[in-house]
Design a protein around this motif. Structure first.
Motif, PDB file in Angstrom:
ATOM      1  N   THR A 300      -1.774  43.052 -91.245  1.00 23.49           N
ATOM      2  CA  THR A 300      -3.045  42.556 -90.726  1.00 23.49           C
ATOM      3  C   THR A 300      -4.163  43.535 -91.063  1.00 23.49           C
ATOM      4  N   LEU A 301      -3.913  44.810 -90.858  1.00 20.58           N
ATOM      5  CA  LEU A 301      -4.894  45.835 -91.219  1.00 20.58           C
ATOM      6  C   LEU A 301      -5.169  45.825 -92.713  1.00 20.58           C
ATOM      7  N   MET A 302      -4.129  45.775 -93.513  1.00 19.36           N
ATOM      8  CA  MET A 302      -4.316  45.770 -94.967  1.00 19.36           C
ATOM      9  C   MET A 302      -5.097  44.535 -95.412  1.00 19.36           C
ATOM     10  N   GLY A 303      -4.836  43.401 -94.770  1.00 22.75           N
ATOM     11  CA  GLY A 303      -5.579  42.188 -95.111  1.00 22.75           C
ATOM     12  C   GLY A 303      -7.049  42.304 -94.764  1.00 22.75           C
ATOM     13  N   MET A 304      -7.349  42.821 -93.569  1.00 21.44           N
ATOM     14  CA  MET A 304      -8.742  43.025 -93.178  1.00 21.44           C
ATOM     15  C   MET A 304      -9.448  43.985 -94.120  1.00 21.44           C
ATOM     16  N   LEU A 305      -8.735  45.041 -94.499  1.00 20.85           N
ATOM     17  CA  LEU A 305      -9.335  46.036 -95.388  1.00 20.85           C
ATOM     18  C   LEU A 305      -9.621  45.425 -96.752  1.00 20.85           C
ATOM     19  N   GLY A 306      -8.665  44.683 -97.289  1.00 24.35           N
ATOM     20  CA  GLY A 306      -8.859  44.052 -98.586  1.00 24.35           C
ATOM     21  C   GLY A 306     -10.063  43.127 -98.609  1.00 24.35           C
ATOM     22  N   GLN A 307     -10.296  42.435 -97.507  1.00 22.33           N
ATOM     23  CA  GLN A 307     -11.427  41.517 -97.439  1.00 22.33           C
ATOM     24  C   GLN A 307     -12.767  42.240 -97.459  1.00 22.33           C
ATOM     25  N   ARG A 308     -12.783  43.483 -96.996  1.00 23.45           N
ATOM     26  CA  ARG A 308     -14.045  44.207 -96.879  1.00 23.45           C
ATOM     27  C   ARG A 308     -14.334  45.149 -98.047  1.00 23.45           C
ATOM     28  N   LEU A 309     -13.397  45.307 -98.944  1.00 24.28           N
ATOM     29  CA  LEU A 309     -13.581  46.283-100.028  1.00 24.28           C
ATOM     30  C   LEU A 309     -14.351  45.745-101.221  1.00 24.28           C
ATOM     31  N   GLY A 310     -14.740  44.502-101.184  1.00 29.00           N
ATOM     32  CA  GLY A 310     -15.512  43.949-102.285  1.00 29.00           C
ATOM     33  C   GLY A 310     -14.688  43.841-103.553  1.00 29.00           C
ATOM     34  N   ASN A 311     -15.216  44.394-104.634  1.00 26.62           N
ATOM     35  CA  ASN A 311     -14.565  44.272-105.932  1.00 26.62           C
ATOM     36  C   ASN A 311     -13.495  45.322-106.186  1.00 26.62           C
ATOM     37  N   ALA A 312     -13.333  46.268-105.284  1.00 23.40           N
ATOM     38  CA  ALA A 312     -12.336  47.318-105.483  1.00 23.40           C
ATOM     39  C   ALA A 312     -10.927  46.740-105.382  1.00 23.40           C
ATOM     40  N   THR A 313     -10.051  47.186-106.264  1.00 25.29           N
ATOM     41  CA  THR A 313      -8.653  46.779-106.224  1.00 25.29           C
ATOM     42  C   THR A 313      -7.926  47.574-105.142  1.00 25.29           C
ATOM     43  N   LEU A 314      -7.195  46.884-104.288  1.00 23.80           N
ATOM     44  CA  LEU A 314      -6.436  47.541-103.221  1.00 23.80           C
ATOM     45  C   LEU A 314      -4.960  47.549-103.601  1.00 23.80           C
ATOM     46  N   CYS A 315      -4.363  48.740-103.580  1.00 23.54           N
ATOM     47  CA  CYS A 315      -2.934  48.848-103.862  1.00 23.54           C
ATOM     48  C   CYS A 315      -2.372  49.987-103.015  1.00 23.54           C
ATOM     49  N   THR A 316      -1.059  50.127-103.012  1.00 19.79           N
ATOM     50  CA  THR A 316      -0.434  51.231-102.292  1.00 19.79           C
ATOM     51  C   THR A 316      -0.005  52.305-103.282  1.00 19.79           C
ATOM     52  N   SER A 317       0.192  53.514-102.764  1.00 22.12           N
ATOM     53  CA  SER A 317       0.657  54.600-103.628  1.00 22.12           C
ATOM     54  C   SER A 317       2.039  54.298-104.198  1.00 22.12           C
ATOM     55  N   ASP A 318       2.815  53.447-103.507  1.00 18.82           N
ATOM     56  CA  ASP A 318       4.129  53.054-104.015  1.00 18.82           C
ATOM     57  C   ASP A 318       4.007  52.432-105.405  1.00 18.82           C
ATOM     58  N   GLU A 319       2.935  51.684-105.618  1.00 15.56           N
ATOM     59  CA  GLU A 319       2.731  51.010-106.894  1.00 15.56           C
ATOM     60  C   GLU A 319       2.408  51.997-108.015  1.00 15.56           C
ATOM     61  N   LEU A 320       2.029  53.224-107.644  1.00 19.44           N
ATOM     62  CA  LEU A 320       1.791  54.281-108.624  1.00 19.44           C
ATOM     63  C   LEU A 320       2.951  55.259-108.693  1.00 19.44           C
ATOM     64  N   GLY A 321       4.065  54.902-108.046  1.00 19.51           N
ATOM     65  CA  GLY A 321       5.267  55.724-108.137  1.00 19.51           C
ATOM     66  C   GLY A 321       5.425  56.763-107.060  1.00 19.51           C
ATOM     67  N   LEU A 322       4.549  56.755-106.049  1.00 21.65           N
ATOM     68  CA  LEU A 322       4.651  57.723-104.957  1.00 21.65           C
ATOM     69  C   LEU A 322       4.812  56.966-103.648  1.00 21.65           C
ATOM     70  N   PRO A 323       6.008  56.946-103.061  1.00 20.92           N
ATOM     71  CA  PRO A 323       6.211  56.214-101.806  1.00 20.92           C
ATOM     72  C   PRO A 323       5.207  56.654-100.749  1.00 20.92           C
ATOM     73  N   SER A 324       4.586  55.682-100.093  1.00 16.89           N
ATOM     74  CA  SER A 324       3.518  55.996 -99.142  1.00 16.89           C
ATOM     75  C   SER A 324       4.009  56.878 -98.008  1.00 16.89           C
ATOM     76  N   ALA A 325       5.272  56.705 -97.608  1.00 14.96           N
ATOM     77  CA  ALA A 325       5.817  57.516 -96.522  1.00 14.96           C
ATOM     78  C   ALA A 325       6.008  58.968 -96.927  1.00 14.96           C
ATOM     79  N   ALA A 326       6.060  59.223 -98.244  1.00 10.82           N
ATOM     80  CA  ALA A 326       6.325  60.572 -98.747  1.00 10.82           C
ATOM     81  C   ALA A 326       5.067  61.299 -99.197  1.00 10.82           C
ATOM     82  N   LYS A 327       3.933  60.624 -99.176  1.00 10.42           N
ATOM     83  CA  LYS A 327       2.721  61.160 -99.798  1.00 10.42           C
ATOM     84  C   LYS A 327       2.308  62.518 -99.232  1.00 10.42           C
TER      85      LYS A 327
END
Length: 388
Positions: A300-327
């Motif tokens: 729900t938070l990620m969805g709200m954030l995505g709606q407000r970021l405009g043209n910026a691409t929203l992704c997680t660090s996992d998608e760049l090879g760094l697990p978010s829990a380990a960052k």
């Protein structure tokens, strides 16, 4: 160096440990993360820790007990990580410790306190320990946070456009790349959401699991407007905040004027986090926002954030090879590596310090303390491979 990075953030729920094989070659830090484990605080210790946080008051005896007990938990976590990730042999432990107070007055940081006595870690593991990372940056005039900024800038070096690395823990912080990089705490991440849930359930629930309450609720625009009026959001970076401000008492002061169902309160607090993050990033016009931390597990938070970021691409660090829990644990493993090599672990422009400094204090392990040779130049980028 084989490094164990230890981190417990502003949610105060568990200690994360990352095993990282790190070396520096040709101005590039190469990080190979080999494992991640997380150990929850014992319920009694977590309760005592939370009771000691602002606006609670404690005596020095309690601080001493917490410093020892948290140090012992960090030591047990480090020992388990060394055995699991490196077959019982490693070179270094980098321990962030547990932040219990960050002293900020009128936008200036004067001190910070992380508990978790490193001697317990050194004694149990036999390894040298780097800890107390934030104090040196503060002594140099900086905010002492967010210290992951240098890691973010090295990690994201070379990506096209302007990137924003965002971590949503109890407090949310961001690093924005570019010719003039900037880093700062945007405000509450999960802190007020968690506080609202705990208040509404008399402590039976500690967070909004999978964002379900916020998804069921309706954002109250009048309450949201009142929350957005906090002066912190108008302050210019570099800036830092914490649960000294955004805590349960903060929610208790606000709610009496609003008679709302629990789910509506949680939805509004969730919207506050999304609004303040997006509004804070908007002036820098990032092309992408790369999110890590516990907030990534709240759709729900990620969805709200995505709606407000405009043209910026929203992704997680996992998608760049760094697990978010380990960052963050990985970041502090790298900062510990830099300290042992006599290299600065901060970016002065991001923290507001007068200069970049070598961070932390070193507690020797069982053997003689031998420091590696300091490289002639600071690293310019970081390359990460994760097996987590």
């Amino acid at each position: 160096m084989r490094v164990i990075g230890l981190m417990s953030g502003t949610s105060h729920d568990a200690i994360d440990a990352v095993g990282a094989d790190i070396h520096l070659r040709d101005n590039t830090i190469h990080v190979d993360t080999v494992g991640l484990l997380s150990r929850a605080y014992p319920d009694r210790l977590r309760a005592e820790l939370i009771a000691a946080l602002p606006p609670g008051t404690v005596d020095i005896a309690t601080v001493c007990r917490l410093d020892t007990a948290i140090g012992q938990e960090f030591a047990a976590t480090a020992d388990a990580a060394v055995r699991e990730f490196f077959d019982g042999t490693a070179d270094l432990v980098a321990s962030h410790g547990q932040t219990v107070y960050h002293w900020v007055t009128d936008g200036k940081t004067y001190g910070t306190l992380q508990l978790g006595q490193p001697s317990w870690i050194a004694e149990l593991t036999g390894l040298p320990v780097v800890n107390d990372f934030r104090s040196r940056d503060i002594a140099a005039g900086g905010q002492g946070a967010p210290l992951v900024a240098l890691f973010d800038l090295l990690w994201l070096a070379g990506r096209p456009g302007r990137s924003a690395a965002l971590n949503i823990g109890g407090i949310a912080n961001a690093t924005v790349t570019g010719e003039s990089p900037v880093a700062f705490d945007t405000g509450p991440g999960n802190a007020l959401i968690d506080a609202a849930v705990e208040l509404a359930t008399d402590g039976a629930e500690h967070f909004d699991r999978d964002g379900q309450r916020a998804a069921r609720g309706t954002v109250d625009e009048r309450l949201l407007k009142a929350l957005l009026a906090d002066s912190y959001y108008r302050a210019a970076p570099p800036k830092t905040t914490g649960k000294e401000l955004f805590n349960r008492a903060y929610v208790e002061r606000v709610l009496p004027d609003y008679r709302l169902p629990t789910d509506d309160i949680v939805a509004t607090m969730t919207a506050l986090t999304a609004h303040t993050i997006a509004d804070a990033l908007a002036p820098f016009e990032p092309d992408e926002v790369i999110v890590s931390g516990g907030g990534t597990r709240n759709p729900t938070l990620m969805g709200m954030l995505g709606q407000r970021l405009g043209n910026a691409t929203l992704c997680t660090s996992d998608e760049l090879g760094l697990p978010s829990a380990a960052k963050e644990a990985t970041a502090f493993a790298v900062l510990g590596f830099l300290t042992m090599h006599g290299l600065a672990g901060s970016d002065a422009a991001c923290t507001g310090a007068t200069r970049a400094t070598v961070l932390g204090s070193i507690t020797p392990g069982a053997g003689p303390l031998t420091l590696p040779e300091s490289p002639s130049a600071a690293p310019r980028q970081l390359r990460l491979v994760s097996h987590v």
